[in-house]
Scaffold this active site. Structure first.
Site, PDB file in Angstrom:
ATOM      1  CB  SER A  90      -0.909   0.009   1.237  1.00  0.00           C
ATOM      2  OG  SER A  90      -1.575   1.252   1.367  1.00  0.00           O
ATOM      3  CE1 TYR A  92      -6.369   5.381  -2.865  1.00  0.00           C
ATOM      4  CE2 TYR A  92      -4.643   4.631  -1.378  1.00  0.00           C
ATOM      5  CZ  TYR A  92      -5.945   4.571  -1.826  1.00  0.00           C
ATOM      6  OH  TYR A  92      -6.825   3.702  -1.249  1.00  0.00           O
ATOM      7  CB  THR A 107      -6.267   2.803  -5.722  1.00  0.00           C
ATOM      8  OG1 THR A 107      -5.631   1.624  -5.217  1.00  0.00           O
ATOM      9  CG2 THR A 107      -7.691   2.854  -5.177  1.00  0.00           C
ATOM     10  CE  LYS A 165      -7.185  -3.130  -4.672  1.00  0.00           C
ATOM     11  NZ  LYS A 165      -8.292  -2.347  -4.087  1.00  0.00           N
ATOM     12  CG  HIS A 172     -11.382   0.834  -1.896  1.00  0.00           C
ATOM     13  ND1 HIS A 172     -10.535   1.518  -2.721  1.00  0.00           N
ATOM     14  CD2 HIS A 172     -10.872   0.974  -0.654  1.00  0.00           C
ATOM     15  CE1 HIS A 172      -9.572   2.089  -2.008  1.00  0.00           C
ATOM     16  NE2 HIS A 172      -9.753   1.756  -0.749  1.00  0.00           N
ATOM     17  CB  VAL A 185     -11.401 -14.394  -1.596  1.00  0.00           C
ATOM     18  CG1 VAL A 185     -10.728 -15.768  -1.497  1.00  0.00           C
ATOM     19  CG2 VAL A 185     -11.780 -14.089  -3.036  1.00  0.00           C
TER      20      VAL A 185
END
Length: 356
Positions: A104, A127, A153, A224, A248, A282
């Protein structure tokens, strides 16, 4: 600990309540958060029998990087909330089971330190900041230390209204901060975290800016947060390397389509022009098998890895990924599918289907 639910229960008792709400919560009424989980129950598997399943091969590649299983670690911020070993522990765990990790932007460990700890391939989640020089620096740093792709993202131009965080006025505890951006104040003395981060992320970032991003790096670009055929087709036309079908984790637009429901139209729209991955909900290896049958090359998991880390750092994260891998291998064998190439839509039928 034999299922991810076991880790969920244990982690909930170990993580500070406001931090748990940050990890566990979604936006609005959390309808999409719940639907992400429920979506997998709308399918049933059609097993084939009398197949030699003495060996099931789960190996694949993700943008050319070999991995041992089609399960990757999704980008989740602030691993330091659950363990002092933070993202470095997660990178070690992923590598030990042969999985890819997406790190991230808002990690609590510098991207260089995560790379040093890693034992497998890493992608860097990005980002785009209002101050583009900040993002440019992050891209160059990631490429310099061996990250293999940029995961942009695109579903968070503004931050979703995460009610739990608003009620808690959630801020990072003292001593914890986004390690890649030391100039961003984000500790217990600061204002609510979402407001801080919203000031930095650029809501004007658009399709036209992908050319700028490409000019910064030779790394492949992954988008994404794509949920529609229209956006998927446009992304493929612009030459993106991969798409992550994602809402998200139910943390942005409540009421949006689930990633699993969007997956078939995205796969159809890109028509093989780029790789397609999916995240959200998942919790079993059989869930991963459903997503693979619908056309995903791999699934990404986020929250469960944090549950594992909360219980026992790298060992817990490794166990969570190992459980999912073992469950997927078992499900493949019981369905008579010996490798990922043999997993296709003929494996599935709708749960509501009633044969004549």
């Amino acid at each position: 600990m034999v299922t991810l639910d076991d880790y969920y229960t244990a982690a909930r008792s170990l993580v500070e309540p406001a931090a748990w709400d940050y990890i566990d919560g979604g936006s609005g009424d959390e309808t999409t958060l719940r639907e992400n989980l429920a979506g997998y129950r709308r399918y049933r598997l059609r097993p084939r029998v009398l197949v030699d399943v003495s060996r099931c091969d789960m190996r694949t590649t993700l943008l050319g990087s070999p991995v041992a299983l089609p399960i990757a670690v999704a980008p989740t911020g602030f691993h330091g909330l659950v363990t002092s070993e933070a993202e470095s522990a997660c990178a070690r765990a992923a590598g030990e089971v042969g999985a890819l990790m997406v790190v991230s932007t808002f990690a609590t460990t510098r991207l260089e330190d995560v790379a040093r700890a890693a034992r497998g391939p890493l992608w860097m989640q990005l980002y785009v900041f209002r101050d583009r020089t900040v993002s440019e620096d992050l891209v160059k740093r990631a490429e310099a230390v061996g990250y293999r792709a940029l995961v942009v993202t695109v579903d968070a131009p503004v931050r979703g209204r995460r009610v739990r965080d608003l009620r808690n006025a959630f801020a990072l505890p003292p001593g914890l901060a986004p390690a890649n951006f030391p100039d961003i104040p984000a500790d217990g003395s600061s204002a609510e975290l979402a407001a801080q981060l919203a000031r930095h992320i650029d809501p004007a970032f658009s399709w036209d800016d992908l050319a700028w991003l490409r000019s910064l790096t030779r790394l492949p670009i992954v988008l994404k947060g794509v949920l529609t055929a229209e956006d998927a087709a446009h992304a493929a036309e612009l030459g993106v390397a991969a798409i992550v079908v994602s809402n998200h984790g139910g943390r942005q637009l409540d009421g949006s389509v689930t990633a699993l429901d969007a997956l078939p139209e995205v796969v159809s729209a890109v028509a093989g022009r780029c790789e397609v991955l999916v995240d959200g909900g998942v919790r079993r290896g059989s869930d991963a098998l459903v997503a693979l049958a619908l056309g995903a090359r791999a699934v990404l998991v986020g929250r469960p890895v944090l549950w594992g880390m909360a219980v026992s750092a790298a060992e817990g994260a490794r166990d969570v990924l190992s459980i999912l891998g073992a469950e997927l291998e078992t499900a493949m064998a019981l369905c008579g599918r010996t490798d990922l190439a043999s997993v296709d839509a003929s494996l599935l039928r709708p749960a509501s289907h009633r044969p004549c």
